[in-house]
Design an enzyme around this catalytic site. Structure first.
Site, short mmCIF file in Angstrom:
data_model
loop_
_atom_site.label_atom_id
_atom_site.label_comp_id
_atom_site.label_asym_id
_atom_site.label_seq_id
_atom_site.Cartn_x
_atom_site.Cartn_y
_atom_site.Cartn_z
N HIS A 99 1.03 -1.17 -0.09
CA HIS A 99 0.04 0.26 -0.02
C HIS A 99 1.09 1.06 0.29
CE1 HIS A 99 0.77 -1.40 4.30
NE2 HIS A 99 0.68 0.09 4.52
N HIS A 101 1.26 4.96 0.97
CA HIS A 101 0.14 6.60 1.85
C HIS A 101 -0.23 7.61 0.96
CE1 HIS A 101 0.51 3.85 6.01
NE2 HIS A 101 1.61 3.31 5.06
P1 5GP Z 1 1.77 0.81 7.25
O1 5GP Z 1 2.08 1.37 9.09
O2 5GP Z 1 1.34 -0.84 7.08
O3 5GP Z 1 2.54 1.50 6.55
O4 5GP Z 1 0.26 1.34 7.63
C1 5GP Z 1 -1.05 0.85 7.73
C2 5GP Z 1 -1.91 1.28 7.76
O5 5GP Z 1 -3.70 0.81 7.63
C3 5GP Z 1 -1.97 1.81 9.25
O6 5GP Z 1 -1.46 3.47 8.77
C4 5GP Z 1 -3.66 2.20 9.67
O7 5GP Z 1 -3.82 3.06 10.51
C5 5GP Z 1 -4.77 1.52 8.66
N1 5GP Z 1 -4.73 0.48 8.64
C6 5GP Z 1 -4.75 -0.93 9.62
N2 5GP Z 1 -5.88 -1.50 9.86
C7 5GP Z 1 -7.17 -0.93 8.82
C8 5GP Z 1 -8.60 -1.34 8.43
O8 5GP Z 1 -8.97 -2.13 9.26
N3 5GP Z 1 -9.39 -0.71 7.61
C9 5GP Z 1 -8.63 1.33 7.57
N4 5GP Z 1 -8.83 2.03 6.54
N5 5GP Z 1 -7.04 1.09 7.55
C10 5GP Z 1 -6.20 0.43 8.38
#
Ligand code: 5GP
Ligand code: ZN
Length: 101
Positions: A99, A101
């Site tokens: 993903h 951001h």
């Molecule tokens: P990472 O930490 O992997 O770079 O980003 C993961 C992102 O996914 C985090 O910013 C977190 O808030 C988001 N996230 C985790 N679970 C969910 C969910 O169930 N729904 C949504 N919309 N975002 C999620």
């Protein structure tokens, strides 16, 4: 992939606030909303992160991320945006599904 939160969102098993969708990509609002409009651009097919995703798909996702960023600036009057993709836990990746951001 089972037990992957983003795969569940893509399948509609977990609700999300969709921002953009096409055959390969889904973009939806990040649940945290620490910054207003925080959006995730996610590949519909499960790949672990930016580094392990086929180039053509990764390029398409970057296109989508750029367009969303442009709209946030031009239409939603954001003063700035960050475009990032964390790769691996040690670099802050908490969901092991590619993903931006
Ligand atoms: P990472 O930490 O992997 O770079 O980003 C993961 C992102 O996914 C985090 O910013 C977190 O808030 C988001 N996230 C985790 N679970 C969910 C969910 O169930 N729904 C949504 N919309 N975002 C999620
Ligand atoms: Zn997944």
């Amino acid at each position: 992939m089972e037990d992957c939160v983003f795969c569940k969102i893509i399948k509609g098993e977990i609700p999300s606030n969709k921002v953009y969708e096409d055959d390969d990509v889904l973009a939806f609002l990040d649940i945290s909303q620490i910054t207003k409009g925080h959006t995730l651009v996610v590949s519909k097919k499960h790949y672990d992160n930016f580094l392990t995703t086929p180039k053509e798909l990764m390029h398409h996702m970057m296109d989508v991320a750029q367009t969303i960023g442009q709209i946030q600036i031009k239409e939603l009057h954001a003063k700035g945006v960050n475009i990032i993709s964390n790769c691996y836990e040690e670099a802050g990746q908490s969901v092991m599904h590619f993903h931006i951001h």
